[in-house]
Design an enzyme around this catalytic site. Structure first.
Site, PDB file in Angstrom:
ATOM      1  N   MET C   1      -9.351   1.397   4.342  1.00  0.00           N
ATOM      2  CA  MET C   1      -9.037   1.413   2.915  1.00  0.00           C
ATOM      3  C   MET C   1      -7.623   0.991   2.584  1.00  0.00           C
ATOM      4  O   MET C   1      -7.232   1.073   1.439  1.00  0.00           O
ATOM      5  CB  MET C   1      -9.318   2.817   2.368  1.00  0.00           C
ATOM      6  CG  MET C   1      -8.131   3.618   1.915  1.00  0.00           C
ATOM      7  SD  MET C   1      -7.069   4.114   3.285  1.00  0.00           S
ATOM      8  CE  MET C   1      -7.945   5.467   3.967  1.00  0.00           C
ATOM      9  N   PRO C   2      -6.848   0.459   3.525  1.00  0.00           N
ATOM     10  CA  PRO C   2      -5.465   0.118   3.148  1.00  0.00           C
ATOM     11  C   PRO C   2      -5.399  -0.960   2.055  1.00  0.00           C
ATOM     12  O   PRO C   2      -6.381  -1.663   1.798  1.00  0.00           O
ATOM     13  CB  PRO C   2      -4.859  -0.404   4.450  1.00  0.00           C
ATOM     14  CG  PRO C   2      -5.737   0.118   5.537  1.00  0.00           C
ATOM     15  CD  PRO C   2      -7.110   0.181   4.947  1.00  0.00           C
TER      16      PRO C   2
END
Lengths: 69, 69, 69, 69, 69, 69
Positions: C1-2
């Site tokens: 999810m960065p």
């Protein structure tokens, strides 16, 4: 799929996890309502900034707060 | 000379200095490999975000993590 | 999810869609390899900046380019 | 009305509130002097980054500092 | 006084000035409603990103759009 | 080695390359003067934002400009 970054000051009374969740939900819903961008991959990042590190009008928020009192 | 900003969540098992160094080296090399931009002044900044402050799909990562379990 | 933001200069020979796709794929893979962060909601945004608007060492890239020649 | 974001490393000798105030005042004045943009709603945010999280030339500042000594 | 940055893709049917105004008003109101941060110096910046330059899940939005059809 | 991002509106009378160079030089010098951070790898990125896309106090700059006249 939009990306939203919110920078707010870290105050003596901290923002609660519930308030953070409400901001994230609220911004995500707003983007669906206004421009119909699907929410599944919308990313919202909240960054809390010390009042010494946030300036408006050439003064830190720390100084502005002290003048308001 | 590119500038890269990486925002990732701060998890219970923290990202180590070695992993951070590997991310910085990896992104810098990638920019040389793909677009041949000289690495000497490439800047990479990693920001770690609390899971309460990072939202995907209208929910905080804290909530998403709790649902996965 | 960065979340990853890449700022690079817009040069005379533009970055191709294929190169942009390779940067996005490469950064997403790197984050999986180094810190095992699931790629499905990783967001990468590339911003191209005019050489007049990008400065290193107190000079614009436009000026630095002219000195290199 | 401009918005300015400054990212600097957090060093052993921390940046003082006075230095932060001077940066905020200095940038705000500079924008008035150079492009005459009214200072009242100029926002400046300073973010301090661990030296492990800031990379230049493919290396973290932590590593660069250790080599300088 | 919060600062909000919204990055969205530039699509064939562009976002209208009215929609942009609604996003700016909506986010500003949300911050007042949820955390009671005074709206007078709230700054919202919308950045429109080409679909070649925005990636989710390792692919550009251009490629994702083409697969959806 | 600091990184500075300046977001300003794109007005009818555009900011000239000379003004951009003066902003980049001025911010770089300020960081040396106030916190003595070596200028060689200081990066400054100026982003120009349409007045429809920049909001203060819940209104776009376009609307604020029209009210001032």
């Amino acid at each position: 799929m939009p990306y939203v970054n919110i920078k707010i000051t870290r105050e003596q009374e901290p923002i609660t996890p519930q308030q953070k969740a409400a901001l994230i939900k609220g911004v995500t819903d707003l983007l669906v309502d206004v421009i119909d961008r699907g929410p599944k991959t919308t990313v919202v990042v909240i960054e809390e900034i010390d009042t010494d590190n946030y300036g408006v009008g050439g003064e830190t928020i720390t100084v502005r707060r002290s003048k308001e009192q």
